[in-house]
Design a protein around this motif. Sequence first.
Motif, PDB file in Angstrom:
ATOM      1  N   ARG A  92      30.650 -25.427  22.917  1.00  0.00           N
ATOM      2  CA  ARG A  92      30.693 -25.963  24.284  1.00  0.00           C
ATOM      3  C   ARG A  92      29.623 -25.327  25.163  1.00  0.00           C
ATOM      4  O   ARG A  92      28.919 -26.038  25.920  1.00  0.00           O
ATOM      5  N   LYS A  93      29.464 -24.012  25.080  1.00  0.00           N
ATOM      6  CA  LYS A  93      28.467 -23.333  25.909  1.00  0.00           C
ATOM      7  C   LYS A  93      27.046 -23.771  25.539  1.00  0.00           C
ATOM      8  O   LYS A  93      26.201 -23.983  26.416  1.00  0.00           O
ATOM      9  N   ASN A  94      26.765 -23.936  24.272  1.00  0.00           N
ATOM     10  CA  ASN A  94      25.417 -24.336  23.850  1.00  0.00           C
ATOM     11  C   ASN A  94      25.106 -25.776  24.255  1.00  0.00           C
ATOM     12  O   ASN A  94      23.952 -26.101  24.595  1.00  0.00           O
ATOM     13  N   VAL A  95      26.113 -26.630  24.230  1.00  0.00           N
ATOM     14  CA  VAL A  95      25.906 -28.009  24.672  1.00  0.00           C
ATOM     15  C   VAL A  95      25.607 -28.050  26.171  1.00  0.00           C
ATOM     16  O   VAL A  95      24.712 -28.794  26.645  1.00  0.00           O
ATOM     17  N   LEU A 104      30.234 -24.932  12.752  1.00  0.00           N
ATOM     18  CA  LEU A 104      31.406 -25.809  12.784  1.00  0.00           C
ATOM     19  C   LEU A 104      31.640 -26.500  11.445  1.00  0.00           C
ATOM     20  O   LEU A 104      32.783 -26.723  11.039  1.00  0.00           O
ATOM     21  N   PHE A 105      30.549 -26.820  10.743  1.00  0.00           N
ATOM     22  CA  PHE A 105      30.681 -27.497   9.452  1.00  0.00           C
ATOM     23  C   PHE A 105      30.931 -26.520   8.297  1.00  0.00           C
ATOM     24  O   PHE A 105      31.663 -26.843   7.371  1.00  0.00           O
ATOM     25  N   ASP A 106      30.292 -25.361   8.370  1.00  0.00           N
ATOM     26  CA  ASP A 106      30.361 -24.430   7.237  1.00  0.00           C
ATOM     27  C   ASP A 106      31.585 -23.525   7.291  1.00  0.00           C
ATOM     28  O   ASP A 106      32.123 -23.143   6.242  1.00  0.00           O
ATOM     29  N   LYS A 107      32.010 -23.148   8.471  1.00  0.00           N
ATOM     30  CA  LYS A 107      33.118 -22.218   8.612  1.00  0.00           C
ATOM     31  C   LYS A 107      34.376 -22.955   9.032  1.00  0.00           C
ATOM     32  O   LYS A 107      34.341 -24.106   9.454  1.00  0.00           O
ATOM     33  N   GLU A 108      35.476 -22.227   8.933  1.00  0.00           N
ATOM     34  CA  GLU A 108      36.750 -22.811   9.354  1.00  0.00           C
ATOM     35  C   GLU A 108      36.804 -22.907  10.864  1.00  0.00           C
ATOM     36  O   GLU A 108      36.481 -21.965  11.582  1.00  0.00           O
ATOM     37  N   GLU A 109      37.219 -24.051  11.337  1.00  0.00           N
ATOM     38  CA  GLU A 109      37.214 -24.308  12.776  1.00  0.00           C
ATOM     39  C   GLU A 109      38.237 -23.428  13.486  1.00  0.00           C
ATOM     40  O   GLU A 109      39.380 -23.329  13.068  1.00  0.00           O
ATOM     41  N   ASN A 110      37.792 -22.815  14.587  1.00  0.00           N
ATOM     42  CA  ASN A 110      38.669 -21.983  15.407  1.00  0.00           C
ATOM     43  C   ASN A 110      38.230 -22.073  16.854  1.00  0.00           C
ATOM     44  O   ASN A 110      37.215 -22.716  17.189  1.00  0.00           O
ATOM     45  N   ASP A 111      38.977 -21.441  17.729  1.00  0.00           N
ATOM     46  CA  ASP A 111      38.684 -21.530  19.172  1.00  0.00           C
ATOM     47  C   ASP A 111      37.357 -20.856  19.512  1.00  0.00           C
ATOM     48  O   ASP A 111      36.649 -21.322  20.431  1.00  0.00           O
ATOM     49  N   GLU A 112      37.023 -19.806  18.827  1.00  0.00           N
ATOM     50  CA  GLU A 112      35.765 -19.108  19.129  1.00  0.00           C
ATOM     51  C   GLU A 112      34.550 -19.982  18.822  1.00  0.00           C
ATOM     52  O   GLU A 112      33.596 -20.037  19.607  1.00  0.00           O
TER      53      GLU A 112
END
Length: 335
Positions: free
Chosen positions: A323-326, A309-317
Amino acid sequence: MRPKNLFLCLRFQTISSRLFFEKRFYGIQKSSADEEEFDKLNIMPRMFVKGDREPLAKREALRPQLTPRYNRMPVDQDWNSVWPTAKMFNPSAVPLPVHMGKLKTVSGPKPPPGKFANPELMKVPNFLHLAPPAIKKHCDAIRKFCTPWPQALTDEMCDKYFPLEVITSDYCHASPTIREPKARIITIRIKLSSLDLDYHAKDKLKRILQHRYDPKTDLITIVADKCPLKSQNIDYAKYLLTACFFEAWKTESWESEKEQSDWETFFWEKSPSKASLINYFKKTFQNFNEENFLEKDTVKDYSKSVKNLFDKEENDELLEDYRKNVEKLLFDERL
């Protein structure tokens, strides 16, 4: 007969033979009008007089005309015997319609001239002596002096035991000098993964090399052309690589003052996200073991999703993966 009389007789015979030869071949003729005048001397013998020979056009017509050599060459001929070494272009020995040059006229440009009487083809060097059959013949001649490549030495083993690759260029052309200025340019390549570096040294080396490092292929490329000789540029490029390697291992005092906003990438181990997660589970579970907790696959997947989330551009994937990992982390009973 006395010797004196014998000498006079031989001398008379010699003079008579000489006069007979001159009359026959040099055309000494006596004038019929007046025999007391000097004899007429024809400088050219009768056999070489122009009027006695046939005209040149008639002789050329009777001479058999040969087909040009390039039309008599068979298709399966040994080209190495026709053009064995480097030499000037000869149109009669090349069975190809070669065109070169440019013609400018008042009416406009015309097609390039052919191979006959073309000085442009004679100016430049040709490589007709390096045709594929000739090269194959040369290779077969020196094959007995070579050894086969070891089958056990694969590309992976070459990259492992011989990581440094040196690329040089040699030029062969016809000129007054054998020196080529571009031959001094060399290139060395090595993979970054083959160097013994930690994360800090790798990151610093990438910053030092800048565009000389390709992250897609993991290759470091250094081109050297400052020195006049090829060997000097090879030593200079190796020196640059060595200097960059040891410079990357140095840690300056100001590097420890980096904050999260200065990070080149997100470090989950140093981030507040890890500290908050550990504090939450310490308050939730009494017998909480931090080392075992961090080794679980669920925690590792969660750390990767946060890093992405921090290194790459944010997207729905990425958000769906986070969400699944949380959910796995909060509702996993094995924790």
